[in-house]
Design a protein around this motif. Structure first.
Motif, mmCIF file in Angstrom:
data_model
loop_
_atom_site.group_PDB
_atom_site.id
_atom_site.type_symbol
_atom_site.label_atom_id
_atom_site.label_comp_id
_atom_site.label_asym_id
_atom_site.label_seq_id
_atom_site.Cartn_x
_atom_site.Cartn_y
_atom_site.Cartn_z
ATOM 1 N N SER A 153 0.826 -1.216 0.000
ATOM 2 C CA SER A 153 0.000 0.000 0.000
ATOM 3 C C SER A 153 0.860 1.266 0.000
ATOM 4 C CB SER A 153 -0.906 0.004 1.234
ATOM 5 O OG SER A 153 -1.775 -1.111 1.220
ATOM 6 N N HIS A 168 -5.918 0.938 0.935
ATOM 7 C CA HIS A 168 -4.832 0.442 1.770
ATOM 8 C C HIS A 168 -5.199 -0.985 2.171
ATOM 9 C CE1 HIS A 168 -2.416 4.129 2.503
ATOM 10 N NE2 HIS A 168 -3.539 4.687 2.103
ATOM 11 N N GLU A 175 -4.944 -7.225 -0.898
ATOM 12 C CA GLU A 175 -4.969 -6.348 -2.067
ATOM 13 C C GLU A 175 -5.607 -7.061 -3.253
ATOM 14 O OE1 GLU A 175 -2.339 -4.649 -5.694
ATOM 15 O OE2 GLU A 175 -1.244 -5.467 -4.000
ATOM 16 N N ASP A 194 0.744 -0.334 -7.354
ATOM 17 C CA ASP A 194 0.833 -0.937 -6.027
ATOM 18 C C ASP A 194 2.304 -1.169 -5.698
ATOM 19 O OD1 ASP A 194 1.306 -2.965 -7.816
ATOM 20 O OD2 ASP A 194 -0.152 -4.373 -6.994
#
Length: 370
Positions: A153, A168, A175, A194
């Motif tokens: 993040s 986040h 993710e 990312d």
């Protein structure tokens, strides 16, 4: 391999990288033709893009990976816009409160090797000759940064309509879950930044010189054709690779499901290999090749399909019934063969009931000629 390293991307270099990256992309990473055309147009508009090596970075440099996420079949029809390439970059700079030093491909596979070129040309910043896979993999956590415990993040995403998302996540697995859900709502493909990393983290974790490797593979395939040599033999020698199977596609079962292109293809042997049958399983990338229930090659080692006549790579979304192909395999980066590497990208993770055996050992068991 030579010690040569590319230092600039022009239209010709991009042409070679697109083909080489499609080989390294193991069928995934997005259509290299679309990535090539967009990158070449950006270079025509803004000039060549500077390429730097990890060693050239200051330890506190900010490097941002930029890629497309989603099903390659969707990306073939929903071409991204230039604004879609730069929007996640703008958003992550705003969130971090500083400017990006360099952009990098998260994977060297297919079109995703060239997506960062578009933003680099637009913004006038260099691209890094490195990636975090050494190939293509389908999920966000399948990167060397994840293996080394680097924070993924902040994560930024954008679609072609102008929508953008900032997230986040506690790790790369979360993710993947959240970004995949957003991707589906964005129509099946999106751009994403990312794993923002420092220069020091790049030097520790990234796989270096992979754009140069893609360039050299593409150059070998093109020049072998021009010299009327066998392009596949030349490339296998260059990469210490293995010819796994020669045949034609007789059945392809492909579906877009959960933000991925999934399925399997069946090939029947031709010429000297008549009577053999190969099954090839994929989830965006080719992950497992078998014959009579025995593995020919298994993820994380690389499996690619090449056109028998031209040596050009064939991606999962462009594989057609009747295609005459040579399936080839290459050893993966050693980090994927560690315990954590295999937990992350090994056959069991993808639900395949096959043990991981290094391709060198499988080739030796078959009698092994490259």
């Amino acid at each position: 391999m030579t010690t040569y390293r590319i230092t600039e991307l022009n239209e010709q270099v991009v042409k070679y990288i697109a083909v080489g990256a499609a080989v390294l992309g193991t069928g995934g990473g997005g259509d290299p033709h679309i990535g090539k055309l967009m990158a070449q147009e950006a270079i025509r508009k803004h000039g060549p893009v500077r390429v730097i090596s990890p060693e050239e970075l200051e330890d506190d440099a900010l490097v941002i990976p930029l890629s497309m996420i989603g099903a390659p079949t969707v990306m073939n029809e929903k071409i991204p816009s230039v604004e879609q390439m730069t929007k996640p970059l703008d958003l992550i700079e705003k969130e971090l409160g500083r400017k990006v030093t360099a952009i990098m491909p998260i994977e060297v596979g297919g079109g995703n090797s060239l997506v960062p070129v578009i933003a680099a040309a637009e913004r006038g910043i260099p691209i890094l000759d490195a990636d975090a896979m050494g190939r293509a993999f389908p999920e966000s956590q399948m990167v060397t940064f994840h293996l080394d415990g680097i924070d993924c993040s902040p994560i930024t995403m954008a679609d072609e309509r102008g929508n953008a998302v900032l997230m986040h996540a506690i790790d790369g697995v979360w993710e993947e879950r959240m970004a995949r859900a957003v991707t589906i709502q964005m129509g099946g493909s999106a751009s994403i930044c990312d794993y923002p990393v420092s220069g020091a983290q790049v030097k520790e974790s990234a796989i270096p010189n992979t754009l140069t490797l893609a360039y050299e593979i593409g150059k070998t395939l093109y020049e072998s054709k021009e010299l009327k040599q066998n392009p596949i033999e030349a490339m296998l020698k260059q990469l210490n690779g293995y010819a796994l199977f020669h045949g034609k596609a007789v059945d392809i079962r492909r579906r877009t499901e959960g933000g991925f292109t999934r399925g399997e293809a069946i090939f029947e042997g031709t010429d000297a290999q008549k009577g053999r049958t190969m099954r090839l399983f994929f989830q965006n990338e080719f992950l497992l090749a078998t014959e009579d229930g025995q593995s020919l090659a298994v993820t994380p080692d690389l499996i690619s399909l090449l056109d028998q006549d031209t040596g050009m790579p064939i991606t999962t979304e462009n594989l057609k019934y009747g295609a005459r192909v040579t399936a080839v395999g290459f050893p993966c980066d050693p980090r994927w063969r560690t315990v954590k590497g295999l937990e992350t990208v090994g056959p069991q993770y993808f639900g395949y009931d096959a043990p991981y055996v290094p391709i060198e050992k499988l080739a030796a068991e078959r009698g092994g000629a490259q």
